[in-house]
Design a protein around this motif. Sequence first.
Motif, PDB file in Angstrom:
ATOM      1  N   ALA A  27     -62.543 -40.910 -12.369  1.00  0.00           N
ATOM      2  CA  ALA A  27     -61.289 -41.235 -11.692  1.00  0.00           C
ATOM      3  C   ALA A  27     -60.858 -42.654 -12.029  1.00  0.00           C
ATOM      4  N   ARG A  28     -61.814 -43.567 -12.087  1.00  0.00           N
ATOM      5  CA  ARG A  28     -61.521 -44.962 -12.419  1.00  0.00           C
ATOM      6  C   ARG A  28     -61.001 -45.096 -13.857  1.00  0.00           C
ATOM      7  N   ARG A  29     -61.549 -44.321 -14.782  1.00  0.00           N
ATOM      8  CA  ARG A  29     -61.063 -44.375 -16.169  1.00  0.00           C
ATOM      9  C   ARG A  29     -59.632 -43.856 -16.266  1.00  0.00           C
ATOM     10  N   ARG A  30     -59.300 -42.856 -15.452  1.00  0.00           N
ATOM     11  CA  ARG A  30     -57.950 -42.301 -15.468  1.00  0.00           C
ATOM     12  C   ARG A  30     -56.950 -43.245 -14.803  1.00  0.00           C
ATOM     13  N   HIS A  31     -57.401 -43.944 -13.746  1.00  0.00           N
ATOM     14  CA  HIS A  31     -56.523 -44.847 -12.996  1.00  0.00           C
ATOM     15  C   HIS A  31     -57.325 -46.105 -12.666  1.00  0.00           C
ATOM     16  N   ASP A  32     -57.130 -47.175 -13.433  1.00  0.00           N
ATOM     17  CA  ASP A  32     -57.974 -48.355 -13.270  1.00  0.00           C
ATOM     18  C   ASP A  32     -57.682 -49.152 -12.002  1.00  0.00           C
ATOM     19  N   LYS A  33     -56.733 -48.698 -11.197  1.00  0.00           N
ATOM     20  CA  LYS A  33     -56.446 -49.385  -9.934  1.00  0.00           C
ATOM     21  C   LYS A  33     -57.423 -48.987  -8.829  1.00  0.00           C
ATOM     22  N   PHE A  34     -58.193 -47.914  -9.032  1.00  0.00           N
ATOM     23  CA  PHE A  34     -59.105 -47.444  -7.991  1.00  0.00           C
ATOM     24  C   PHE A  34     -60.245 -48.437  -7.767  1.00  0.00           C
ATOM     25  N   LYS A  35     -60.578 -48.658  -6.483  1.00  0.00           N
ATOM     26  CA  LYS A  35     -61.749 -49.440  -6.111  1.00  0.00           C
ATOM     27  C   LYS A  35     -62.548 -48.624  -5.099  1.00  0.00           C
TER      28      LYS A  35
END
Length: 352
Positions: A27-35
Amino acid sequence: MSLPRIAVDAMGGDEGVQTMISGAALARRRHDKFKFLLVGDEARIKTALDAHPQMRGASEILHCEGVVSGEEQPTRALRRAKTTSMGLAVNAVKTGDAGAAVSAGNTGALMAMSKLALRTMPGIDRPALAALLPSLGDNDVIMLDLGANTECDARNLVQFALMGAAYSRIVTGREEPRVRLLNIGTEELKGTEQLQDAAARLREATGLALSFDGFIEADKINRGSCDVVVTDGFSGNIALKAIEGAARFVTDLLRNAFTSSLRSKIGFLVSRPATELLRHHLDPNNHNGAVFLGLNGVVVKSHGSANPTGVANAVAVAARLLEDDLTQRITADLAALRETRLRSDGDQGEAA
């Protein structure tokens, strides 16, 4: 846009810590805004993170050794909420340390913990479990309730319709999602007293951000003729399991047919693009992420057997609901429903 971080119950699910962390990393690779707030055994989480170094700067670990098992009774799990990864992930939403929680653990325990920690929204009597199902239409269909409430009255069903429509507007972009009640027939006189009453209330309501289209039968759920299917948790869970079983039956039948002979294997090679599309469409991992609607916070339930792709999709569902402020949409719809009731009561008073 900066999102509140997502609490991940790293210990929940059948596939273990590696799958949960791999899913969050995808999920982080798809959307780097995720924390992320990763909740669970610190040593095991750090080992899993070795394969995903890009996650380290985007994650904080909350150590916890307690785990809710798949067989544990919700009442017992509730007593251990402050010492389990599931309980602490949900509590992080309550305290504001996370904007949403994602778990692949025990569904009953997760619902019980979420209800106790987050409480239901004003105007909602019971939260409902909603999920996306594949359809022949342009969008997936949302179905609720899928097991949180075995018995529901008309008021509950109307509230489910509002919550499902609010979720559908986020997923489909439709301003007025098409809502139907699951019934044994489409005729207006079919069904229980609760269904008849709920249908009457939805037909009479005005100003709601949905289009009520009456009843739908179970064999039409995936045909693409509606956006939201509303039912009680008992019927909904049975319908969901039947749909999932039929999907597995079709894929297994095709697999057996294509391996039965040399000619069949050649036929499989010719038709492989079509069968791969079918497999992708029926794969539950591609529709993963059931939501507890009606709570003062976002909690998403992942399939216990989800692979990293499925976990990533569940994380994406949580993030999307945060971005589009699902709770505010439901609040606005409840206000519109109350306004409709006030007008109706006023008209009846004048008539009297």
